[in-house]
Scaffold this motif. Structure first.
Motif, short mmCIF file in Angstrom:
data_model
loop_
_atom_site.label_atom_id
_atom_site.label_comp_id
_atom_site.label_asym_id
_atom_site.label_seq_id
_atom_site.Cartn_x
_atom_site.Cartn_y
_atom_site.Cartn_z
N ILE A 120 4.81 -9.94 76.74
CA ILE A 120 6.01 -10.76 76.97
C ILE A 120 5.58 -12.20 77.25
CG2 ILE A 120 7.86 -11.21 78.66
CD1 ILE A 120 8.32 -8.20 78.76
N GLY A 121 6.21 -13.13 76.53
CA GLY A 121 5.88 -14.54 76.70
C GLY A 121 4.67 -15.00 75.92
N SER A 122 4.09 -14.12 75.10
CA SER A 122 2.88 -14.47 74.35
C SER A 122 3.17 -15.05 72.97
CB SER A 122 1.99 -13.23 74.19
OG SER A 122 2.61 -12.30 73.28
N GLY A 123 4.45 -15.03 72.57
CA GLY A 123 4.80 -15.46 71.22
C GLY A 123 4.69 -14.33 70.21
N LYS A 124 4.40 -13.12 70.72
CA LYS A 124 4.33 -11.92 69.87
C LYS A 124 5.27 -10.87 70.45
CE LYS A 124 -0.44 -12.85 68.49
NZ LYS A 124 -1.83 -12.36 68.46
N PHE A 125 5.45 -9.76 69.74
CA PHE A 125 6.28 -8.68 70.25
C PHE A 125 5.81 -7.36 69.64
CE2 PHE A 125 8.25 -10.34 66.44
CZ PHE A 125 8.78 -9.25 65.78
N ILE A 126 6.33 -6.26 70.15
CA ILE A 126 5.85 -4.94 69.71
C ILE A 126 6.95 -4.18 68.98
CG2 ILE A 126 4.12 -4.76 71.54
CD1 ILE A 126 6.07 -2.94 73.05
N THR A 127 6.54 -3.33 68.06
CA THR A 127 7.49 -2.50 67.30
C THR A 127 7.09 -1.02 67.31
OG1 THR A 127 6.27 -2.99 65.27
CG2 THR A 127 8.20 -4.37 65.75
N THR A 128 6.03 -0.69 68.05
CA THR A 128 5.63 0.72 68.20
C THR A 128 5.54 1.05 69.69
OG1 THR A 128 3.31 0.05 68.01
CG2 THR A 128 4.38 0.90 66.01
N PRO A 129 5.77 2.31 70.07
CA PRO A 129 5.81 2.68 71.49
C PRO A 129 4.51 2.37 72.21
CG PRO A 129 6.65 4.47 70.11
CD PRO A 129 6.03 3.48 69.18
N ILE A 130 4.62 1.93 73.47
CA ILE A 130 3.43 1.68 74.29
C ILE A 130 3.20 2.79 75.30
CG2 ILE A 130 3.45 -0.82 74.01
CD1 ILE A 130 4.78 -1.04 76.76
N ILE A 131 4.24 3.62 75.56
CA ILE A 131 4.07 4.77 76.43
C ILE A 131 4.82 5.97 75.84
CG2 ILE A 131 3.77 3.43 78.56
CD1 ILE A 131 6.67 4.24 79.29
N THR A 132 4.45 7.15 76.33
CA THR A 132 5.16 8.38 75.94
C THR A 132 6.35 8.58 76.86
OG1 THR A 132 3.79 9.71 77.44
CG2 THR A 132 2.99 9.42 75.16
N ASP A 133 7.17 9.57 76.56
CA ASP A 133 8.37 9.82 77.37
C ASP A 133 8.05 10.13 78.83
OD1 ASP A 133 9.86 9.36 75.17
OD2 ASP A 133 10.41 11.44 74.76
N ASP A 134 6.84 10.65 79.09
CA ASP A 134 6.47 10.96 80.48
C ASP A 134 5.66 9.85 81.15
OD1 ASP A 134 4.17 11.28 79.09
OD2 ASP A 134 3.74 13.33 79.76
N GLY A 135 5.59 8.67 80.49
CA GLY A 135 4.97 7.51 81.12
C GLY A 135 3.50 7.31 80.84
N GLN A 136 2.91 8.13 79.97
CA GLN A 136 1.48 7.97 79.66
C GLN A 136 1.30 6.95 78.53
OE1 GLN A 136 -0.92 9.50 81.51
NE2 GLN A 136 0.87 10.13 82.71
N PRO A 137 0.22 6.17 78.58
CA PRO A 137 -0.02 5.19 77.49
C PRO A 137 -0.19 5.91 76.16
CG PRO A 137 -1.50 4.80 79.36
CD PRO A 137 -0.83 6.11 79.61
N THR A 138 0.34 5.31 75.10
CA THR A 138 0.15 5.89 73.76
C THR A 138 -1.29 5.62 73.32
OG1 THR A 138 0.88 3.85 72.71
CG2 THR A 138 2.56 5.55 73.10
N GLU A 139 -1.72 6.37 72.32
CA GLU A 139 -3.09 6.23 71.81
C GLU A 139 -3.35 4.79 71.34
OE1 GLU A 139 -5.88 8.28 68.37
OE2 GLU A 139 -4.16 9.38 69.16
N GLU A 140 -2.33 4.18 70.67
CA GLU A 140 -2.51 2.83 70.15
C GLU A 140 -2.75 1.83 71.27
OE1 GLU A 140 -0.14 4.88 69.30
OE2 GLU A 140 0.28 4.83 67.15
N SER A 141 -1.96 1.95 72.36
CA SER A 141 -2.11 0.98 73.45
C SER A 141 -3.41 1.22 74.21
CB SER A 141 -0.91 1.03 74.39
OG SER A 141 -0.88 2.22 75.14
N GLU A 142 -3.85 2.50 74.33
CA GLU A 142 -5.11 2.79 75.02
C GLU A 142 -6.31 2.24 74.25
OE1 GLU A 142 -5.06 7.09 75.76
OE2 GLU A 142 -5.19 6.59 77.90
N ASN A 143 -6.22 2.30 72.91
CA ASN A 143 -7.32 1.84 72.08
C ASN A 143 -7.34 0.33 71.89
OD1 ASN A 143 -8.14 4.46 71.75
ND2 ASN A 143 -7.09 4.75 69.79
N GLY A 144 -6.35 -0.33 72.50
CA GLY A 144 -6.30 -1.79 72.43
C GLY A 144 -5.80 -2.33 71.11
N ASN A 145 -5.08 -1.47 70.35
CA ASN A 145 -4.56 -1.91 69.06
C ASN A 145 -3.27 -2.69 69.18
OD1 ASN A 145 -6.69 -0.62 67.78
ND2 ASN A 145 -5.57 1.30 67.54
#
Length: 421
Positions: A120-145
């Motif tokens: 937020i505020g970086s001039g970019k935005f996201i279009t894929t989930p960053i967490i699962t329904d139970d609040g765990q980071p998604t694989e993409e966000s954990e891998n730094g993608n």
């Protein structure tokens, strides 16, 4: 011949403010709005409506807007008054101080959200989930993608729900007003995403619902400062937020659809009965019109014109105090003729008749005016709900915003006379 060139000049001026991608020119509804000298609220007329210390003659401004809309160069600042961001009776200094306080408040909200999701505020935005329904980071966000996505687990329900909204907002941002050159810029898309994301955090009761992007987009385009655009959107949502309240058993515009049903039943019982016979008595076919205020039925320019006409006609001089003041901004019981001129035409009808029951916004009567316009065709050709949807779909690009609003006012007057005890 002179009139032809004036129209061409008007169209060229509008195109300069809201340029459309060449490849999209043929796909968008035709714009009917024209800048009209002596009727459209111009920059000169707008500045002349202020006193030396900044008090605004709102009655004069409303008259002009209701005759011919607002010039694109000043739409943003005019909308701030129409939506209740500022009090016409305030001074330049008072408004500047308020604007500064709001900007600081927005920056605090943004910083709070950035701590949870740094993109937020970086001039970019996201279009894929960053967490699962139970609040765990998604694989993409954990891998730094996903640049700037928070990669730690969340346990707070409010935080989880908010983070789940973020990629949905991003997907809608990509689809928002794609025909406009403005959104070829990722920075402008990110600005829209930031505002919607921060709003979803602040209003966690409603959160984010598809369609809010259509309401917010014009504010982002018209108002350069992000914080100012946020507060303009926030004021618009105070009017519209119940439209977006959805549950397993109801949709947000349910009450407005119920009012629409009652209005048509009162002013055109034959049409209402016909729609009932087609299982359309709940008026669900009008859902989209009410949800996003006719954004799909009009070109971008005409939608803005329609909105400012509606907001001018619905204007109540107590709107600012209803949001900011301790008294709640109720309309005084006895309003004299001079004070009545500070109300929009729609609101004035309500005050003059003394009708106090909640009966729906102007948008409800606008839909009623569309149905009345298509009355004969609906009665003759509609054999099922698909026919109703098809007939109403034919209005896209063919509605005159000013005529539709005036017809809505006529229906509103007729309805008030019928239902007034």
């Amino acid at each position: 011949m002179a009139l032809f060139f004036m129209k061409k000049a008007s169209t060229a001026e509008l195109d300069a403010f809201y340029p459309i991608k060449p490849e999209c020119q043929v796909d968008i509804p035709k714009t009917r709005f024209r800048l009209r000298a002596g009727k459209t609220l111009s920059e000169r007329r707008w500045h002349a409506a202020f006193s030396e210390d900044g008090h605004l003659d709102i009655a004069k401004v409303l008259r002009r807007i209701q005759r011919g809309g607002v010039h694109p160069a000043i739409k943003g600042v005019v909308w701030e008054f129409l939506l209740g961001c500022f009090d016409p009776n305030s001074t330049f200094d008072e408004r500047n101080q308020l604007r500064q306080r709001r900007r600081e408040q927005y920056n605090r909200l943004k910083a709070e959200c950035q701590k949870m999701v740094p993109v937020i505020g970086s001039g970019k935005f996201i279009t894929t989930p960053i967490i699962t329904d139970d609040g765990q980071p998604t694989e993409e966000s954990e891998n730094g993608n996903m640049t700037g996505a928070a990669n730690h687990a969340s346990s707070d329900k409010k935080v989880i729900q908010w983070k789940l909204f973020l990629h949905q907002i991003g997907l809608d941002v990509v689809r928002t007003d794609r025909a406009l050159v403005f959104y070829e810029s990722q920075a402008n898309q990110a600005k829209l995403w930031d505002i919607l994301s921060i709003y979803a955090w602040v209003d966690n009761d409603i959160g984010y619902v598809q369609g809010m992007n259509d309401i917010c987009s014009p504010m982002v385009i018209l108002i350069e400062n992000e914080a100012d655009a946020y507060w303009c959107f926030e004021r618009a949502m105070r009017r519209l937020r119940e439209n977006f309240r959805c549950s397993a058993s109801s949709i947000g515009v349910q009450s407005q659809l119920g009012t629409l049903s009652q209005v048509i039943k009162t002013i055109d019982p034959k049409l209402h009965q016909h729609l009932e016979d087609l299982d359309g008595g709940e008026y669900l076919f009008a859902f989209r019109m009410l949800m996003v205020l006719f954004r799909r039925e009009f070109s971008f320019v005409d939608a803005l014109y329609l909105w400012e006409l509606m907001w001018a006609m619905e204007y109540n001089p107590n709107i600012f105090s209803s949001y900011e003041g301790p008294s709640g901004g109720a309309t005084p019981p006895n309003v004299n003729d001079k004070e009545l001129k500070q109300y929009g035409k729609f609101e004035r009808n309500i005050v003059k008749t003394g009708y106090t029951e909640q009966h729906g916004a102007l948008s409800v009567f606008l839909v009623a005016s569309v149905l009345e316009t298509k009355n004969k065709q609906l009665l003759k050709e509609a054999k099922g709900l698909d026919d109703v949807v098809s007939i109403l779909g034919g209005i896209t690009g063919n509605l005159d915003a000013r005529k539709a609003c005036n017809e809505a006012l006529r229906i509103h007057k007729k309805y008030l006379k019928t239902v007034k005890p």
